[in-house]
Design a protein around this motif. Structure first.
Motif, PDB file in Angstrom:
ATOM      1  N   GLY A   1       0.798  -1.237   0.000  1.00  0.00           N
ATOM      2  CA  GLY A   1       0.000   0.000   0.000  1.00  0.00           C
ATOM      3  C   GLY A   1       0.824   1.277   0.000  1.00  0.00           C
ATOM      4  N   THR A   2       2.071   1.220   0.508  1.00  0.00           N
ATOM      5  CA  THR A   2       2.884   2.444   0.601  1.00  0.00           C
ATOM      6  C   THR A   2       4.292   2.144   0.110  1.00  0.00           C
ATOM      7  OG1 THR A   2       1.698   2.707   2.694  1.00  0.00           O
ATOM      8  CG2 THR A   2       3.270   4.401   2.145  1.00  0.00           C
ATOM      9  N   GLU A   3       4.699   2.829  -0.922  1.00  0.00           N
ATOM     10  CA  GLU A   3       6.010   2.566  -1.553  1.00  0.00           C
ATOM     11  C   GLU A   3       7.153   2.781  -0.550  1.00  0.00           C
ATOM     12  OE1 GLU A   3       6.962   5.354  -4.637  1.00  0.00           O
ATOM     13  OE2 GLU A   3       8.630   4.149  -5.400  1.00  0.00           O
ATOM     14  N   GLY A   4       8.050   1.809  -0.466  1.00  0.00           N
ATOM     15  CA  GLY A   4       9.271   1.970   0.336  1.00  0.00           C
ATOM     16  C   GLY A   4       9.112   1.706   1.822  1.00  0.00           C
ATOM     17  N   THR A   5       7.874   1.403   2.285  1.00  0.00           N
ATOM     18  CA  THR A   5       7.679   1.254   3.742  1.00  0.00           C
ATOM     19  C   THR A   5       8.202  -0.087   4.265  1.00  0.00           C
ATOM     20  OG1 THR A   5       5.765   2.705   3.679  1.00  0.00           O
ATOM     21  CG2 THR A   5       5.937   1.279   5.578  1.00  0.00           C
ATOM     22  N   LEU A   6       8.019  -1.147   3.493  1.00  0.00           N
ATOM     23  CA  LEU A   6       8.397  -2.480   3.987  1.00  0.00           C
ATOM     24  C   LEU A   6       9.884  -2.540   4.359  1.00  0.00           C
ATOM     25  CD1 LEU A   6       7.371  -5.308   4.571  1.00  0.00           C
ATOM     26  CD2 LEU A   6       7.881  -5.944   2.230  1.00  0.00           C
ATOM     27  N   GLN A   7      10.723  -1.830   3.601  1.00  0.00           N
ATOM     28  CA  GLN A   7      12.172  -1.861   3.872  1.00  0.00           C
ATOM     29  C   GLN A   7      12.483  -1.339   5.273  1.00  0.00           C
ATOM     30  OE1 GLN A   7      13.522   0.537   0.646  1.00  0.00           O
ATOM     31  NE2 GLN A   7      13.176  -1.067  -0.874  1.00  0.00           N
ATOM     32  N   SER A   8      11.615  -0.497   5.787  1.00  0.00           N
ATOM     33  CA  SER A   8      11.778   0.015   7.140  1.00  0.00           C
ATOM     34  C   SER A   8      11.865  -1.144   8.137  1.00  0.00           C
ATOM     35  CB  SER A   8      10.589   0.922   7.432  1.00  0.00           C
ATOM     36  OG  SER A   8      10.456   1.195   8.778  1.00  0.00           O
ATOM     37  N   MET A   9      11.055  -2.187   7.908  1.00  0.00           N
ATOM     38  CA  MET A   9      11.020  -3.331   8.831  1.00  0.00           C
ATOM     39  C   MET A   9      11.833  -4.527   8.338  1.00  0.00           C
ATOM     40  SD  MET A   9       9.783  -3.539  11.774  1.00  0.00           S
ATOM     41  CE  MET A   9       9.026  -2.361  12.871  1.00  0.00           C
ATOM     42  N   THR A  10      12.365  -4.464   7.124  1.00  0.00           N
ATOM     43  CA  THR A  10      13.215  -5.569   6.675  1.00  0.00           C
ATOM     44  C   THR A  10      14.692  -5.176   6.789  1.00  0.00           C
ATOM     45  OG1 THR A  10      12.880  -4.808   4.403  1.00  0.00           O
ATOM     46  CG2 THR A  10      11.545  -6.666   5.132  1.00  0.00           C
ATOM     47  N   ARG A  11      15.037  -3.928   6.386  1.00  0.00           N
ATOM     48  CA  ARG A  11      16.435  -3.494   6.459  1.00  0.00           C
ATOM     49  C   ARG A  11      16.722  -2.651   7.703  1.00  0.00           C
ATOM     50  NH1 ARG A  11      17.899  -0.806   0.711  1.00  0.00           N
ATOM     51  NH2 ARG A  11      17.019  -2.349  -0.706  1.00  0.00           N
ATOM     52  N   GLY A  12      15.671  -2.043   8.253  1.00  0.00           N
ATOM     53  CA  GLY A  12      15.878  -1.165   9.410  1.00  0.00           C
ATOM     54  C   GLY A  12      16.186   0.259   8.997  1.00  0.00           C
ATOM     55  N   ASN A  13      16.211   0.534   7.675  1.00  0.00           N
ATOM     56  CA  ASN A  13      16.443   1.912   7.232  1.00  0.00           C
ATOM     57  C   ASN A  13      15.512   2.246   6.075  1.00  0.00           C
ATOM     58  OD1 ASN A  13      17.697   0.970   4.758  1.00  0.00           O
ATOM     59  ND2 ASN A  13      19.417   0.377   6.057  1.00  0.00           N
ATOM     60  N   VAL A  14      15.395   3.557   5.790  1.00  0.00           N
ATOM     61  CA  VAL A  14      14.455   3.992   4.744  1.00  0.00           C
ATOM     62  C   VAL A  14      15.125   5.043   3.867  1.00  0.00           C
ATOM     63  CG1 VAL A  14      12.308   3.552   5.973  1.00  0.00           C
ATOM     64  CG2 VAL A  14      13.518   5.701   6.370  1.00  0.00           C
ATOM     65  N   ASP A  15      14.572   5.227   2.694  1.00  0.00           N
ATOM     66  CA  ASP A  15      15.064   6.275   1.802  1.00  0.00           C
ATOM     67  C   ASP A  15      14.748   7.646   2.422  1.00  0.00           C
ATOM     68  OD1 ASP A  15      15.913   6.478  -1.307  1.00  0.00           O
ATOM     69  OD2 ASP A  15      14.657   8.189  -0.695  1.00  0.00           O
ATOM     70  N   THR A  16      15.656   8.598   2.275  1.00  0.00           N
ATOM     71  CA  THR A  16      15.422   9.910   2.903  1.00  0.00           C
ATOM     72  C   THR A  16      14.164  10.582   2.342  1.00  0.00           C
ATOM     73  OG1 THR A  16      17.059  10.760   1.371  1.00  0.00           O
ATOM     74  CG2 THR A  16      17.762  10.457   3.638  1.00  0.00           C
ATOM     75  N   ASN A  17      13.880  10.353   1.056  1.00  0.00           N
ATOM     76  CA  ASN A  17      12.657  10.956   0.502  1.00  0.00           C
ATOM     77  C   ASN A  17      11.400  10.318   1.091  1.00  0.00           C
ATOM     78  OD1 ASN A  17      13.913  12.866  -0.957  1.00  0.00           O
ATOM     79  ND2 ASN A  17      13.688  11.887  -2.966  1.00  0.00           N
ATOM     80  N   TRP A  18      11.496   9.043   1.436  1.00  0.00           N
ATOM     81  CA  TRP A  18      10.375   8.381   2.131  1.00  0.00           C
ATOM     82  C   TRP A  18      10.163   9.064   3.485  1.00  0.00           C
ATOM     83  CZ3 TRP A  18       9.617   6.034   6.838  1.00  0.00           C
ATOM     84  CH2 TRP A  18       8.455   5.253   6.996  1.00  0.00           C
ATOM     85  N   ALA A  19      11.288   9.301   4.187  1.00  0.00           N
ATOM     86  CA  ALA A  19      11.201   9.944   5.509  1.00  0.00           C
ATOM     87  C   ALA A  19      10.610  11.348   5.375  1.00  0.00           C
ATOM     88  CB  ALA A  19      12.585  10.001   6.143  1.00  0.00           C
ATOM     89  N   LYS A  20      11.061  12.106   4.364  1.00  0.00           N
ATOM     90  CA  LYS A  20      10.536  13.470   4.175  1.00  0.00           C
ATOM     91  C   LYS A  20       9.045  13.424   3.843  1.00  0.00           C
ATOM     92  CE  LYS A  20      14.746  15.272   2.139  1.00  0.00           C
ATOM     93  NZ  LYS A  20      15.343  15.688   0.878  1.00  0.00           N
ATOM     94  N   THR A  21       8.639  12.422   3.022  1.00  0.00           N
ATOM     95  CA  THR A  21       7.235  12.319   2.613  1.00  0.00           C
ATOM     96  C   THR A  21       6.322  11.990   3.792  1.00  0.00           C
ATOM     97  OG1 THR A  21       7.961  11.474   0.471  1.00  0.00           O
ATOM     98  CG2 THR A  21       5.638  11.135   1.021  1.00  0.00           C
ATOM     99  N   HIS A  22       6.712  10.967   4.565  1.00  0.00           N
ATOM    100  CA  HIS A  22       5.760  10.438   5.563  1.00  0.00           C
ATOM    101  C   HIS A  22       6.026  10.899   6.994  1.00  0.00           C
ATOM    102  CE1 HIS A  22       3.893   7.858   2.603  1.00  0.00           C
ATOM    103  NE2 HIS A  22       5.094   7.401   2.247  1.00  0.00           N
TER     104      HIS A  22
END
Ligand code: HEM
Length: 332
Positions: A287-308
């Motif tokens: 449902g949300t692009e790039g969110t799953l990596q937050s819980m699989t890798r433990g890190n996120v893209d900076t643009n994901w962080a800025k967006t959400h």
């Protein structure tokens, strides 16, 4: 001739008596006072019993021969819970599928930047996936109890259903206590990040940007995630306590009434949490692009962080400076 008439009268009289008697008998309601019925009424409605039943067995309920409340419970479980619980879960799935079809996934504004920022520690990931894993296995085995007869028997047959249900029961009984323990650890680890903040009111007022496709500012967790967290903790506590009572019935002396209450609470709370978690799984994955990596890798893209989570991103970058390099151990 006179003699024949006399004989005829002598025969007709008792015949007429017989017909009259049988007519009368047919019109009188047949009422057998069955002493057995009174006994069973007394057994079923034990409050009316003049002399309470006595038993050598010392445990509660052992003197109850027929438990009439059991029928109401069976009606609730087999008809109400299965029907409305099934509708609730199917309804959520259909709504999410329609939303995904019409709206598609929520995209990262400006796309991936290539630089990453740490969001969760390894311990957080382990905690999340152990909690998720135990919950999902408990959910599948729990659904097996609720819908197994309706689904598995016509599909695989009654012989296959027996061992499957038995294995499901053992797995469910054994995984319940670990779920309760991990829930407590999860609460301790994340409660600080889920306390309400002023920004949550704005986020909620804008429904998280759902209307109008905006991205209201949010801290580490947005108000939607905080609601998920508190629903998980409150409903999860209800599930855990009622489940532990069912797992260890001697804590309530194996009495019918508290066990029935525990089963009603367990059924309602698990169905409610499953509906909530279906929504979470959708938003946390496709449902949300790039969110799953937050819980699989433990890190996120900076643009994901800025967006959400723009407030969190500002906080982190003011403390650490803007991340120039990738924080992804797989990439650095
Ligand atoms: C396949 C299943 C699941 C997926 C894909 C998934 C995905 C995720 C992701 C990506 C996040 C991080 C969100 C962020 O960084 O903001 C997250 C957080 C979280 N997940 Fe899951 N999850 C799953 C199952 C579960 C289950 C079963 C539970 C509970 C029983 C759960 C409870 C939570 C909670 C409470 C959070 C943190 C939100 C907060 O503390 O406010 N997840 N999940």
């Amino acid at each position: 001739m006179g003699l024949r008439l006399l004989m005829l009268l002598l025969l007709l009289l008792p015949a007429q008596q017989l017909v009259a008697a049988s007519e009368a008998a047919a019109n009188v309601p047949i009422y057998f006072s069955n002493p057995g019925a009174e006994v069973w009424n007394a057994v079923r409605q034990r409050d009316d019993l003049v002399l309470p039943a006595r038993t050598q067995a010392p445990r509660p309920d052992d003197a109850v021969l027929i438990d009439i409340e059991g029928e109401n419970f069976r009606h609730f479980r087999d008809e109400k819970l299965t029907r409305y619980g099934g509708w609730a879960m199917a309804g959520i799935l259909i709504l999410l599928a329609l939303y995904h079809l019409v709206h598609g996934p929520v995209r990262i504004v400006d796309g991936e930047s290539g630089s990453r920022i740490e969001r969760f520690k390894r311990y957080d990931l382990i905690l999340h996936w152990v909690l998720a894993g135990t919950f999902l296995i408990l959910a599948v085995t729990g659904l097996l109890f609720l819908f197994g007869r309706l689904v598995i028997i016509p599909w695989l047959g009654i012989e296959a259903f027996g061992p499957i249900a038995l294995a499901g029961k053992w797995i469910h009984n054994l995984l319940g206590p670990p779920f309760a323990v991990v829930l407590v650890l999860f609460f301790i680890r994340f409660v600080g990040k889920n306390l309400p903040r002023a920004a949550d009111i704005v986020w909620l007022a804008k429904l998280g940007g759902f209307l109008g496709n905006s991205h209201p500012p949010a801290g580490f967790f947005n108000a939607g995630e905080k609601i998920l967290f508190w629903l998980l903790i409150v409903i999860g506590a209800g599930i855990s306590v009622s489940g532990l009572v069912l797992d260890f019935p001697f804590v309530v002396d194996s009495a019918r009434e508290p066990l029935r209450l525990a089963q009603v609470i367990h059924g309602l709370t698990t169905v409610a949490l499953m509906a909530v978690i279906i929504g979470h799984i959708y938003l946390g994955s496709v449902g949300t692009e790039g969110t799953l990596q937050s819980m699989t890798r433990g890190n996120v893209d900076t643009n994901w962080a800025k967006t959400h989570h723009s407030l969190w991103y500002e906080e982190v970058s003011s403390q650490q400076g803007k991340p120039e390099k990738s924080a992804d151990p797989e990439k650095s």
